[in-house]
Design an enzyme around this catalytic site. Structure first.
Site, PDB file in Angstrom:
ATOM      1  N   ILE A  15      -9.624   3.622   3.549  1.00 53.33           N
ATOM      2  CA  ILE A  15     -10.140   4.995   3.089  1.00 53.33           C
ATOM      3  C   ILE A  15     -11.699   5.186   2.809  1.00 53.33           C
ATOM      4  O   ILE A  15     -12.418   6.140   3.223  1.00 53.33           O
ATOM      5  CB  ILE A  15      -9.339   5.507   1.838  1.00 53.33           C
ATOM      6  N   SER A  37     -17.212  -4.921  -2.931  1.00 54.11           N
ATOM      7  CA  SER A  37     -15.994  -5.403  -2.629  1.00 54.11           C
ATOM      8  C   SER A  37     -16.040  -6.894  -2.192  1.00 54.11           C
ATOM      9  O   SER A  37     -16.980  -7.411  -1.894  1.00 54.11           O
ATOM     10  CB  SER A  37     -15.829  -4.601  -1.185  1.00 54.11           C
ATOM     11  N   ARG A  38     -14.969  -7.352  -2.538  1.00 55.49           N
ATOM     12  CA  ARG A  38     -14.825  -8.912  -2.369  1.00 55.49           C
ATOM     13  C   ARG A  38     -15.225  -9.297  -0.951  1.00 55.49           C
ATOM     14  O   ARG A  38     -15.850 -10.363  -0.775  1.00 55.49           O
ATOM     15  CB  ARG A  38     -13.394  -9.360  -2.651  1.00 55.49           C
ATOM     16  N   LYS A  90      -6.894   8.829  -5.308  1.00 55.11           N
ATOM     17  CA  LYS A  90      -5.656   8.815  -5.925  1.00 55.11           C
ATOM     18  C   LYS A  90      -4.951   7.700  -5.567  1.00 55.11           C
ATOM     19  O   LYS A  90      -5.174   6.943  -4.556  1.00 55.11           O
ATOM     20  CB  LYS A  90      -4.932  10.122  -5.077  1.00 55.11           C
ATOM     21  N   ASP A 168       2.935   6.608  -2.665  1.00 54.38           N
ATOM     22  CA  ASP A 168       1.417   6.513  -2.083  1.00 54.38           C
ATOM     23  C   ASP A 168       1.208   7.697  -1.365  1.00 54.38           C
ATOM     24  O   ASP A 168       0.209   8.553  -1.582  1.00 54.38           O
ATOM     25  CB  ASP A 168       1.100   5.223  -1.574  1.00 54.38           C
TER      26      ASP A 168
HETATM   27  P1  NAP Z   1      -6.929  -0.803   1.834  1.00 52.63           P
HETATM   28  O1  NAP Z   1      -7.471  -0.580   2.888  1.00 52.63           O
HETATM   29  O2  NAP Z   1      -6.037  -1.828   1.079  1.00 52.63           O
HETATM   30  O3  NAP Z   1      -8.183  -1.264   0.889  1.00 52.63           O
HETATM   31  C1  NAP Z   1      -8.561  -1.245  -0.464  1.00 52.63           C
HETATM   32  C2  NAP Z   1      -9.760  -2.249  -0.735  1.00 52.63           C
HETATM   33  O4  NAP Z   1      -9.773  -2.463  -1.937  1.00 52.63           O
HETATM   34  C3  NAP Z   1      -9.328  -3.442  -0.047  1.00 52.63           C
HETATM   35  O5  NAP Z   1      -9.925  -3.696   1.341  1.00 52.63           O
HETATM   36  C4  NAP Z   1     -10.150  -4.709  -1.099  1.00 52.63           C
HETATM   37  O6  NAP Z   1     -11.332  -5.028  -0.522  1.00 52.63           O
HETATM   38  C5  NAP Z   1     -10.210  -3.906  -2.228  1.00 52.63           C
HETATM   39  N1  NAP Z   1      -9.349  -4.736  -3.151  1.00 52.63           N
HETATM   40  C6  NAP Z   1      -9.949  -5.026  -4.422  1.00 52.63           C
HETATM   41  N2  NAP Z   1      -8.777  -5.687  -5.181  1.00 52.63           N
HETATM   42  C7  NAP Z   1      -7.730  -5.640  -4.385  1.00 52.63           C
HETATM   43  C8  NAP Z   1      -6.386  -6.322  -4.558  1.00 52.63           C
HETATM   44  N3  NAP Z   1      -5.945  -6.731  -5.510  1.00 52.63           N
HETATM   45  N4  NAP Z   1      -5.472  -5.801  -3.393  1.00 52.63           N
HETATM   46  C9  NAP Z   1      -6.011  -5.452  -2.450  1.00 52.63           C
HETATM   47  N5  NAP Z   1      -7.343  -4.821  -2.096  1.00 52.63           N
HETATM   48  C10 NAP Z   1      -8.162  -5.063  -3.087  1.00 52.63           C
HETATM   49  O7  NAP Z   1      -6.443   0.338   1.068  1.00 52.63           O
HETATM   50  P2  NAP Z   1      -6.663   1.965   1.384  1.00 52.63           P
HETATM   51  O8  NAP Z   1      -5.816   2.608   2.211  1.00 52.63           O
HETATM   52  O9  NAP Z   1      -8.269   2.029   1.614  1.00 52.63           O
HETATM   53  O10 NAP Z   1      -6.346   2.840  -0.124  1.00 52.63           O
HETATM   54  C11 NAP Z   1      -7.076   2.295  -1.424  1.00 52.63           C
HETATM   55  C12 NAP Z   1      -6.758   3.629  -2.076  1.00 52.63           C
HETATM   56  O11 NAP Z   1      -7.157   4.736  -1.632  1.00 52.63           O
HETATM   57  C13 NAP Z   1      -5.250   3.873  -2.521  1.00 52.63           C
HETATM   58  O12 NAP Z   1      -5.288   4.013  -3.743  1.00 52.63           O
HETATM   59  C14 NAP Z   1      -4.687   4.928  -1.659  1.00 52.63           C
HETATM   60  O13 NAP Z   1      -3.764   5.579  -2.063  1.00 52.63           O
HETATM   61  C15 NAP Z   1      -5.949   5.675  -1.378  1.00 52.63           C
HETATM   62  N6  NAP Z   1      -5.959   6.525  -0.180  1.00 52.63           N
HETATM   63  C16 NAP Z   1      -5.780   6.006   1.138  1.00 52.63           C
HETATM   64  C17 NAP Z   1      -5.671   6.821   2.201  1.00 52.63           C
HETATM   65  C18 NAP Z   1      -5.630   6.041   3.607  1.00 52.63           C
HETATM   66  O14 NAP Z   1      -5.391   6.989   4.358  1.00 52.63           O
HETATM   67  N7  NAP Z   1      -5.237   4.639   3.534  1.00 52.63           N
HETATM   68  C19 NAP Z   1      -5.885   8.039   2.085  1.00 52.63           C
HETATM   69  C20 NAP Z   1      -6.409   8.547   0.824  1.00 52.63           C
HETATM   70  C21 NAP Z   1      -6.374   7.915  -0.504  1.00 52.63           C
HETATM   71  P3  NAP Z   1     -11.901  -6.420  -0.851  1.00 52.63           P
HETATM   72  O15 NAP Z   1     -10.961  -7.486  -0.339  1.00 52.63           O
HETATM   73  O16 NAP Z   1     -13.288  -6.373  -0.107  1.00 52.63           O
HETATM   74  O17 NAP Z   1     -12.014  -6.462  -2.257  1.00 52.63           O
END
Ligand code: NAP
Length: 307
Positions: A15, A37-38, A90, A168
């Site tokens: 996101i 970010s890590r 969120k 989610d």
């Molecule tokens: P994601 O692709 O998994 O990205 C989250 C990032 O957070 C990871 O790339 C990671 O980056 C970092 N992170 C730090 N601690 C972590 C841990 N313990 N486990 C996993 N990742 C960790 O997730 P996302 O889809 O972007 O979603 C993140 C948030 O945005 C969620 O709350 C989700 O509900 C919300 N959201 C997502 C979307 C969507 O379409 N995907 C839409 C709206 C809102 P590093 O490894 O570089 O630290």
């Protein structure tokens, strides 16, 4: 107009890349300064591997936290205590109690905390709320069905405790419903949890408002083919259908003219308005319904789910 808000982005995943980076780069109200970010980073910007390093190295006014909810609290508290305004993706946290602590820290620090709900900025939501005003609800049906393999490939956190599983996306529906309907509460429900996962893959939830109006929600992550993100609102004076996650609105069969999708632009404009006004916006109503579902619904084990 005041100077742009200097902001750092934390948790560079799907996101952050899809929405936060392009919207911040296009906004005259923000300057995207750095990321923390890590592993991930934003091209062309200083990339730190921790929030603490970013706070020490950069001059910023605010942070946007885009990590999974399970790890958001510590980062949010650190940023607030450093005097930064904080935008939470969120859901705002993994529990209700942690969000209340953050609310108090923000108040004590005199900074803005914004628990954002991007779906509330979908084009059809404000017109739907205006249309509902003054009408008597008869029945509401919420259907949020999507393919988890397409939308969340390889996201292990989403299946772990605190990741919320199908809530989610389902919490996006609840964020719209709580914005346009009178207060409602869960009366019954079923959560379907894969044998090898901690979080539900589907939920069937029956709510009612104080007058007993039925509000039924079905969330399912096993939907292949066409995806469904619909809310049907029947009243004493017509029927509204919010579809495509709130970006389309039909009233009594007639599609309403709406501006193009700009959820995250609206979300960041609201954040900038809150900072300018010295206010916070922390509405936990959608998260409370999710917590209630984990409290009140029956859990049923279903077949194991593999990516
Ligand atoms: P994601 O692709 O998994 O990205 C989250 C990032 O957070 C990871 O790339 C990671 O980056 C970092 N992170 C730090 N601690 C972590 C841990 N313990 N486990 C996993 N990742 C960790 O997730 P996302 O889809 O972007 O979603 C993140 C948030 O945005 C969620 O709350 C989700 O509900 C919300 N959201 C997502 C979307 C969507 O379409 N995907 C839409 C709206 C809102 P590093 O490894 O570089 O630290």
């Amino acid at each position: 107009m005041s100077d742009p808000i200097r902001i750092g982005l934390v948790g560079i995943g799907k996101i952050a890349r899809d929405q936060h980076v392009p919207v911040l780069r296009a906004s005259p109200r923000f300057t995207l300064v750095a990321s923390a970010s890590r592993h991930g980073r934003v091209e062309g910007l200083p990339g730190h591997t921790s929030l603490e390093d970013m706070l020490a190295a950069e001059t910023i006014d605010a942070v946007a936290l885009c990590q999974p909810p399970q790890v958001r609290f510590a980062a949010a508290r650190t940023a607030l205590l450093a005097g930064k305004h904080v935008l939470l993706e969120k859901p705002p946290g993994a529990t209700l109690a942690e969000v209340e602590i953050l609310r108090a820290v923000a108040r004590d620090q005199g900074v803005t905390l914004f628990a954002s709900w991007h779906s509330r900025h979908a084009a059809g939501v404000a017109p739907a709320r205006a249309w509902c005003d003054g009408k008597t609800l008869r029945r509401v049906a919420i259907t949020w069905k999507e393919d988890v393999r397409y939308w969340h490939p390889g996201q292990d956190w989403i299946w772990q405790a605190g990741g919320m599983g199908v809530f989610d996306p389902g919490i996006n529906a609840l964020s719209i419903a709580t914005a346009i309907l009178p207060p409602f509460f869960l009366t019954d429900g079923t959560l379907e949890v894969p044998a090898n996962r901690a979080a539900p893959i589907a939920a069937d939830l029956t709510f009612a408002d104080a007058a007993g109006t039925p509000i039924h929600a079905v969330f399912d992550w096993r939907q292949t083919g066409p995806q469904t993100w619909d809310i049907v609102i029947e009243t004493d004076a017509g029927r509204a259908v919010l579809s495509e996650g709130g970006s389309m609105l039909t009233i009594d069969g007639a599609a309403q003219p709406l501006p193009p999708e700009a959820e995250y632009r609206g979300l960041y404009d609201h954040f900038a308005d809150l900072v300018a006004a010295g206010e916070s916006d922390v509405d936990v109503a959608p998260l409370r319904h999710v917590a209630d579902a984990f409290l009140r619904a029956t859990r049923r084990e279903v077949e194991a789910f593999d990516d």
